[in-house]
Design an enzyme around this catalytic site. Structure first.
Site, short mmCIF file in Angstrom:
data_model
loop_
_atom_site.label_atom_id
_atom_site.label_comp_id
_atom_site.label_asym_id
_atom_site.label_seq_id
_atom_site.Cartn_x
_atom_site.Cartn_y
_atom_site.Cartn_z
N LYS A 94 -13.41 2.26 -1.70
CA LYS A 94 -14.48 2.74 -0.81
C LYS A 94 -15.51 3.53 -1.61
O LYS A 94 -16.72 3.40 -1.43
CB LYS A 94 -13.89 3.59 0.31
N GLU A 109 0.84 -1.20 0.00
CA GLU A 109 0.00 0.00 0.00
C GLU A 109 0.88 1.25 0.00
O GLU A 109 0.47 2.30 -0.50
CB GLU A 109 -0.92 -0.02 1.22
N HIS A 131 6.89 -27.09 2.54
CA HIS A 131 6.12 -28.26 2.08
C HIS A 131 5.08 -27.84 1.04
O HIS A 131 4.15 -28.59 0.77
CB HIS A 131 5.46 -28.96 3.27
C1 G6Q Z 1 -4.12 2.15 5.62
C2 G6Q Z 1 -5.24 2.33 4.72
C3 G6Q Z 1 -6.42 1.42 4.97
C4 G6Q Z 1 -7.26 1.81 6.18
C5 G6Q Z 1 -8.57 1.05 6.16
C6 G6Q Z 1 -9.45 1.39 7.35
O1 G6Q Z 1 -3.10 2.80 5.59
O2 G6Q Z 1 -5.61 3.64 4.68
O3 G6Q Z 1 -6.04 0.08 5.09
O4 G6Q Z 1 -6.57 1.56 7.37
O5 G6Q Z 1 -9.24 1.30 4.97
O6 G6Q Z 1 -9.73 2.74 7.38
P1 G6Q Z 1 -10.39 3.38 8.65
O7 G6Q Z 1 -9.45 3.19 9.81
O8 G6Q Z 1 -10.60 4.83 8.32
O9 G6Q Z 1 -11.68 2.66 8.89
#
Ligand code: G6Q
Length: 548
Positions: free
Chosen positions: A512, A353, A384
């Site tokens: 999202k 990421e 394995h």
């Molecule tokens: C991490 C990303 C992503 C995030 C999740 C949850 O660096 O931004 O993995 O942590 O999408 O987001 P919220 O904490 O805002 O619910």
């Protein structure tokens, strides 16, 4: 600054690669009896052996030149100083402040962030103390026996990995659970064995808008308030960790149960904040502080050690060497400690990421490879399963082998068997097996000459597969903190060299955003025609089937 691939440091490495690639790792070891000493580093109890890599002293010097030419030192200083180096979101990057000694000061735009961190830590300590002492009571007056973290991505993978990794330090009468999936089986399966009156939920969501987490939180709220019979009872069963206080309030969480996150902590770097609350409740505040302390020591090492003694920088440069000069597209992380089973998944997020980007800091497409495809699994399981491909497949897969030499659950000869596997694998990957060796082996086994000729080609291993070995005494909170910080800084170093912003995540935001649009359509239930033909077809197929 010149474009990366046109820079003298890059060109010098390209030329050097042509020569270096001719040498086998076996030859490199044969010609230098001190190669292990020369190409291994130690910090605290962590030993990093990178001698089984296709590098010479000259390679390392050229890689350090590359780091200098990308002004790595300056970027490190800017990050630690609270500059807004996450330029696309206009944010500072200060997860390192969360693990600083509490009497320090760290400024963002002239404002010291440490008082708020101190306050948050003090509140965490109180809460953790109450829950662990059985003084935090559920609606029926009984103490808490189960803590459920509701969160996804960065609000899930870090705490989940750490609580698994530090299980030997956990309070056995307290059970922690992690629900991340919006597939309702996850929360249903988790709640099935729990009692509402003794369960504490931690809604971990920086934004408090993530649909997956909120959908699970709604289910949890109903699960508690139905038997409790009083909506106010949610104050005994719900904590929120978030940067969106208003939304947490609107959900029904009282002010004193809300822990702040700050915009200068990225989700995947947030375990060190109150997002680590589930971990702190499980292992206790002292152990949680030891985790932070280990990370802080690694921060200081990263910030101050010269490149040739610097573990995160060395790991980063090894990665760049294969990624950009040997065209390795992938990279494996292989822990040999059962408690590190979630470590590859956790690291996969932090790495992919952070550095899965192809637009540079100047808004231009890159013309070089950036973050690799990271994957991994417990080493013993992998042996394995997929190590066949590491040994004899057609892809180059550099790998990190990670092991503690002391088990926290010592038993008979287990640890020697484990370490024997561990050492044997990196040796085999490096040395391979020549035709002559394979032939001798089969002769010694008594195989007929004809059979030997038939099998020979299959029994040869080319070797020359690069690995890093990371060895430490045992998986303590402090060592784990240092290990995690080592990888965080490795990833940042690579991002600096590739001139990308390792701290935004537009790909996550896209998911999202798209989901919100389709979700509305699914709820309306009308046939759709405003997507591509495949997506229209699939959505309409789904709608037709759930209607009937
Ligand atoms: C991490 C990303 C992503 C995030 C999740 C949850 O660096 O931004 O993995 O942590 O999408 O987001 P919220 O904490 O805002 O619910």
């Amino acid at each position: 600054m010149s474009r990366l691939t046109d820079s003298p440091a890059w060109r010098a490495l390209q030329e050097h690669q042509q020569i270096q690639a001719q040498q086998s790792l076996r030859d490199l070891f044969a010609s230098d009896k001190k190669r292990f000493e020369r190409f291994s580093l130690q910090f605290g109890d962590i030993l990093l052996d990178y001698s089984k890599n296709q590098v010479s002293a000259e390679t390392m010097a050229l890689l350090y030149d590359l780091a200098d030419s990308r002004e790595l030192k300056n970027w490190i200083d800017r990050m630690f100083a609270g500059e807004r180096i996450n330029h696309t979101e206009q944010r500072a990057v200060l997860h390192t402040a969360l693990r600083k000694p509490l009497d320090a000061s760290v400024y963002v735009d002239g404002v010291d962030v440490m008082p708020e961190i101190r306050q948050s830590m003090a509140r965490m300590k109180t809460l953790v103390g109450h829950v662990r002492a059985g003084e935090w009571k559920g609606f029926s007056g009984q103490p808490i026996s189960d803590v459920v973290n509701l969160g996804v991505g960065g609000s899930d993978l870090g705490p989940q990995m750490v609580s698994e990794a530090l299980r030997p330090y956990g309070r056995h009468s307290l059970h922690v659970h992690f629900v991340s999936n919006v597939d309702s089986s996850h929360i249903s399966d988790t709640l099935r064995g729990l009692k509402p009156e003794t369960t504490l939920f931690i809604i971990s969501s920086k934004s408090f808008t993530t649909q997956d987490t909120l959908a699970n939180a709604e289910v949890a709220r109903k699960w508690v308030t139905d038997p409790a019979g009083d909506a106010l009872m949610i104050s005994r069963h719900f904590i929120a960790v978030t940067d969106n206080i208003v939304a947490a309030n609107a959900f029904g969480i009282v002010e004193e149960n809300i822990f702040r996150m700050w915009d200068w902590v990225g989700g995947r770097y947030s375990l060190w904040s109150a997002i680590g609350l589930s971990v702190a409740i499980y292992i206790g505040m002292e152990n949680f502080k030891a985790l932070l302390e280990g990370a802080h020591e690694m921060d200081e090492h990263f910030r101050t050690a010269p490149w040739d003694k610097n573990l995160p920088v060395t790991l980063a440069l090894m990665g760049i060497w294969y990624n950009n000069f040997f065209d390795a597209e992938t990279y494996a992380v292989l822990p040999y400690d059962q408690h590190l089973q979630r470590f590859p998944a956790y690291l996969q997020q932090v790495d992919m990421e952070s550095n899965g980007k192809s637009i540079d800091r100047d808004g231009k497409p890159v013309d070089y490879a950036t973050g690799p495809i990271l994957w991994g699994e417990l080493g013993i399981t992998g042996q394995h399963a997929f190590y066949q491909l590491l040994h004899q497949g057609s892809h180059l897969v550099p790998a990190d082998f990670i092991v503690p030499y002391k088990s926290l659950n010592p038993l008979g000869v287990h640890q020697d068997i484990l370490l024997a596997n561990f050492f044997a694998q990196t040796e085999a990957l490096m040395c391979g097996k020549t035709e002559a060796e394979a032939r001798t082996e089969m002769e010694q086994e008594g195989l007929a000459a004809e059979e030997i000729e038939r099998l020979l080609a299959y029994k040869v291993f080319t070797g020359n597969k690069p690995t890093n070995t990371i060895l430490f005494e045992s998986l303590t909170p402090k060592t784990l903190g240092a290990l995690m910080a080592m990888y965080e800084h490795k990833i940042f170093t690579q991002g600096v060299i590739w001139n990308i912003n390792s701290f935004d995540q537009w790909g996550v935001e896209l998911g999202k955003q798209l989901t919100a649009k389709v979700f509305t359509q699914l709820r309306q239930g009308e046939e759709v025609n405003n997507h591509d033909a495949s997506s229209n077809g699939l959505i309409n197929h789904y709608l037709r089937h759930i209607r009937n």
